[in-house]
Design a protein around this motif. Structure first.
Motif, PDB file in Angstrom:
ATOM      1  N   SER A   1       3.205  14.643 -52.725  1.00  0.00           N
ATOM      2  CA  SER A   1       1.825  14.131 -52.551  1.00  0.00           C
ATOM      3  C   SER A   1       1.868  12.657 -52.597  1.00  0.00           C
ATOM      4  N   MET A   2       1.487  11.866 -51.536  1.00  0.00           N
ATOM      5  CA  MET A   2       1.172  10.591 -52.366  1.00  0.00           C
ATOM      6  C   MET A   2      -0.121  10.070 -52.567  1.00  0.00           C
ATOM      7  N   TYR A   3      -1.259  10.803 -53.042  1.00  0.00           N
ATOM      8  CA  TYR A   3      -2.578  10.407 -54.038  1.00  0.00           C
ATOM      9  C   TYR A   3      -2.126   9.211 -54.058  1.00  0.00           C
ATOM     10  N   GLY A   4      -3.699   8.794 -53.924  1.00  0.00           N
ATOM     11  CA  GLY A   4      -3.575   8.141 -54.455  1.00  0.00           C
ATOM     12  C   GLY A   4      -2.989   6.464 -54.814  1.00  0.00           C
ATOM     13  N   CYS A   5      -1.373   6.998 -53.703  1.00  0.00           N
ATOM     14  CA  CYS A   5      -0.276   5.316 -53.670  1.00  0.00           C
ATOM     15  C   CYS A   5      -0.717   3.928 -53.476  1.00  0.00           C
ATOM     16  N   GLU A   6      -1.551   3.577 -52.682  1.00  0.00           N
ATOM     17  CA  GLU A   6      -2.507   2.456 -52.151  1.00  0.00           C
ATOM     18  C   GLU A   6      -2.936   1.509 -53.838  1.00  0.00           C
ATOM     19  N   SER A   7      -2.740   1.907 -54.542  1.00  0.00           N
ATOM     20  CA  SER A   7      -2.805   1.126 -55.551  1.00  0.00           C
ATOM     21  C   SER A   7      -2.505   1.110 -56.730  1.00  0.00           C
ATOM     22  N   TRP A   8      -1.194   1.744 -56.260  1.00  0.00           N
ATOM     23  CA  TRP A   8       0.297   1.633 -57.173  1.00  0.00           C
ATOM     24  C   TRP A   8       0.567   0.666 -57.816  1.00  0.00           C
ATOM     25  N   THR A   9       1.499   0.443 -58.212  1.00  0.00           N
ATOM     26  CA  THR A   9       2.623  -1.565 -58.008  1.00  0.00           C
ATOM     27  C   THR A   9       3.975  -0.854 -59.103  1.00  0.00           C
ATOM     28  N   LEU A  10       4.619  -1.247 -58.030  1.00  0.00           N
ATOM     29  CA  LEU A  10       6.130  -0.304 -58.543  1.00  0.00           C
ATOM     30  C   LEU A  10       6.874  -1.548 -58.591  1.00  0.00           C
TER      31      LEU A  10
END
Length: 128
Positions: A1-10
């Motif tokens: 799941s990519m839950y919360g991925c909108e706030s990731w900084t990669l």
């Protein structure tokens, strides 16, 4: 799941790891044994995915950014880093807003203008 991925900084390393994982999954799905000498390019040509994992992540991040910029002022201030705090030691961390700037190639003032037209913003998010 990519839950919360909108706030990731990669970081670059994270992106590489994500690409490797995506291709590992594709290989498993089409039952290519790990011993087979099949290039990533060949795997992707065989599958022709509509969008990569990273592309999907970028799309979600831009859609969310548009939502934040058109909503609650406090949430907006926090997301674009206008809340003051003491500086950390060492190299400056990649901020969430930096990722948005990289995704779009636009500066903060241009972004502020662009997000107001919801339809145009969504189209841009889906083009990336």
């Amino acid at each position: 799941s990519m839950y919360g991925c909108e706030s990731w900084t990669l970081k670059k390393a994270d992106r590489k790891r994500m690409d490797a994982f995506e291709l590992w999954c594709w290989r498993r799905l089409v039952r290519i044994p790990w011993t087979a000498r099949v290039t990533n390019k060949e795997v992707l040509e065989l599958i022709k995915p509509e969008i990569s994992l990273e592309g999907k992540l970028t799309r979600l991040r831009l859609t969310y950014f548009g939502h934040v910029m058109r909503s609650d002022p406090l949430e907006k201030a926090m997301m674009i880093g206008m809340v003051s705090r003491t500086r950390r030691r060492g190299r400056q961390r990649t901020r969430w807003l930096d990722a948005i700037k990289t995704d779009t190639g636009l500066g903060i003032e241009q972004l502020k203008g662009k997000v107001q037209d919801r339809k145009a913003w969504r189209e841009m998010a889906y083009r990336t």
